[in-house]
Design an enzyme around this catalytic site. Structure first.
Site, PDB file in Angstrom:
ATOM      1  N   CYS A 148      -2.889 -10.949   3.981  1.00 28.16           N
ATOM      2  CA  CYS A 148      -2.643  -9.784   3.131  1.00 28.16           C
ATOM      3  C   CYS A 148      -2.980 -10.036   1.669  1.00 28.16           C
ATOM      4  O   CYS A 148      -2.918  -9.111   0.855  1.00 28.16           O
ATOM      5  CB  CYS A 148      -1.181  -9.355   3.245  1.00 28.16           C
ATOM      6  SG  CYS A 148      -0.687  -8.922   4.921  1.00 28.16           S
ATOM      7  N   HIS A 175      -0.702   0.058   2.983  1.00 28.66           N
ATOM      8  CA  HIS A 175      -1.045  -1.363   3.064  1.00 28.66           C
ATOM      9  C   HIS A 175      -2.261  -1.592   3.963  1.00 28.66           C
ATOM     10  O   HIS A 175      -2.117  -2.034   5.097  1.00 28.66           O
ATOM     11  CB  HIS A 175       0.168  -2.137   3.577  1.00 28.66           C
ATOM     12  CG  HIS A 175      -0.014  -3.625   3.587  1.00 28.66           C
ATOM     13  ND1 HIS A 175      -0.822  -4.298   2.694  1.00 28.66           N
ATOM     14  CD2 HIS A 175       0.525  -4.584   4.399  1.00 28.66           C
ATOM     15  CE1 HIS A 175      -0.777  -5.582   2.944  1.00 28.66           C
ATOM     16  NE2 HIS A 175       0.036  -5.786   3.977  1.00 28.66           N
TER      17      HIS A 175
END
Length: 407
Positions: free
Chosen positions: A86, A350
């Protein structure tokens, strides 16, 4: 200010369920960033392209950046493919900064993109399975669960679950046991971020929630409910980085420091050596600043607990006080140090590899004074924290970037 490099332009698509391909999303964000900088693809000396979905979902291994960006005019220059869970977007930015500081190019472009919304939701969630040590998955999950009190059967959740939400839930429960953090503290963070996103036209979700509504929502993994967790999103973001003496106007933003670290084998109760804490201290030292100098922050709130933990790591409050500090209103717009005015991962969305660069998009917008209803007044110093993966008991990678107004 120490202007080791400049962010001259930023771009971002809207995050959410999008019809564009990953390559087209990357192209849209890249061209917006270049227009913002007053440049063209011909001015770019190198591209750093971050993605996981083109590989895991589309099967486009090895050369995803070249395939994504050549149709959009980026040909003949180095294209470096980046994968760092991420934190891929922040890693691409770190590389772009290092590239121009080394004098290899006057202009570098960092792009992060992922397209994770799938017809089969399990396919999108499966992308995250590789963000931990797959050979020791069960041992890792058991070790994390052991950090907290056993979960009563009535608080368990049946059916498919996200492994990373289970991880965050275990870490949250450990923090609750050690420091007294409560569900109400988590709900306050979530409600605050959803309120911020109402003013962000590029956010995945723009619906406000009260803290009571957050607590009453469907449980994901106790103590986390759906509004406390980041959604799976599509989207792309980009930043144009130049050397410090590159011609620019007052809209350019100075890169005061950029730190990228991997984790260590630390004791679970050694919070002072948490990877996020170490990255923050490294970035502060390089910039010659401290948490007291920060006006606005974007942190990696994959869950509401993530924001509480990173507020502590960044030194906004003492370790263990992140819950009460957040619930006090200090991190809300109008508070002493607004955190995630974009809505954060919980509400902005996200798309994994785009997240770190979306944080930079938000902070550059804030430093320019162009954030509209979510603007932090007279913001001069901004900090972004972007973490990724899990190895042992903490993130596998953490990136902290400090930006400053140049005017």
């Amino acid at each position: 200010m120490n202007r080791e490099a400049l962010v001259l332009g930023v771009g971002s698509t809207r995050f959410g369920r999008l019809d564009h391909s990953a390559g087209d999303l990357a192209g849209l964000a890249a061209h917006e960033a270049l227009r913002d900088a007053g440049l063209t693809p011909a001015d770019v000396g190198a591209v750093f392209h971050a993605t996981v979905s083109q590989k895991a979902i589309d099967g486009q291994h090895m050369i995803p950046g070249q395939v994504a960006l050549r149709p959009h005019g980026f040909a003949g220059v180095p294209v470096v493919n980046v994968e760092n869970a991420c934190a891929g977007g922040a890693t691409a930015l770190w590389l772009a900064i290092a590239h121009v500081r080394a004098g290899l190019s006057d202009v570098a472009l960092a792009v992060g993109v992922d397209k994770l919304v799938c017809a089969d939701p399990a396919q999108g969630l499966a992308v995250f399975d590789g963000a931990m040590d797959v050979a020791h998955r069960e041992e890792t999950l058991a070790a994390l669960a052991a950090l907290a009190d056993p979960l009563p059967p009535e608080l368990s959740v049946d059916g498919d679950r996200s492994v990373f939400m289970e991880i965050y839930a275990s870490l949250a429960r450990a923090h609750m046991r050690r420091f007294g953090t409560t569900e109400a503290h988590l709900a306050a963070v979530s409600a605050k971020n959803h309120a911020h996103s109402v003013h962000n036209p590029r956010a995945h979700f723009r619906r406000p929630f009260t803290a009571d509504e957050v607590l009453a929502a469907r449980r994901v993994a106790w103590p986390l409910t759906v509004p406390m967790c980041s959604p799976v999103s599509d989207g792309a973001a980009a930043a144009v980085v130049t050397r410090a003496d590159f011609p620019h106007d007052e809209s350019a933003v100075a890169v005061l420091s950029s730190a990228l670290l991997s984790g260590t084998d630390r004791a679970a109760d050694d919070a002072e050596h948490h990877i996020g804490r170490r990255a923050a201290l490294a970035a502060y030292e390089k910039a010659g600043l401290g948490p007291q100098d920060v006006d606005v922050a974007e942190v990696h709130d994959a869950t509401a607990f993530g924001e509480i933990q990173q507020a502590e790591n960044l030194g906004f409050c003492p370790i263990g006080d992140g819950g009460p500090w957040s619930a006090s209103g200090a991190s809300a717009l109008g508070g002493t140090l607004p955190v995630n005015p974009s809505g954060g991962l919980e509400s902005r969305g996200h798309p994994v590899s785009a997240t770190g660069l979306a944080q930079v998009f938000e902070l550059v917008t804030q430093l320019r004074g162009r954030a509209g209803g979510r603007q932090v007044p007279d913001a001069r110093i901004a900090i972004a924290e972007n973490g990724g993966g899990l190895y042992g008991i903490e993130e596998a990678v953490a990136a902290v970037t400090i930006l400053g107004r140049t005017r």
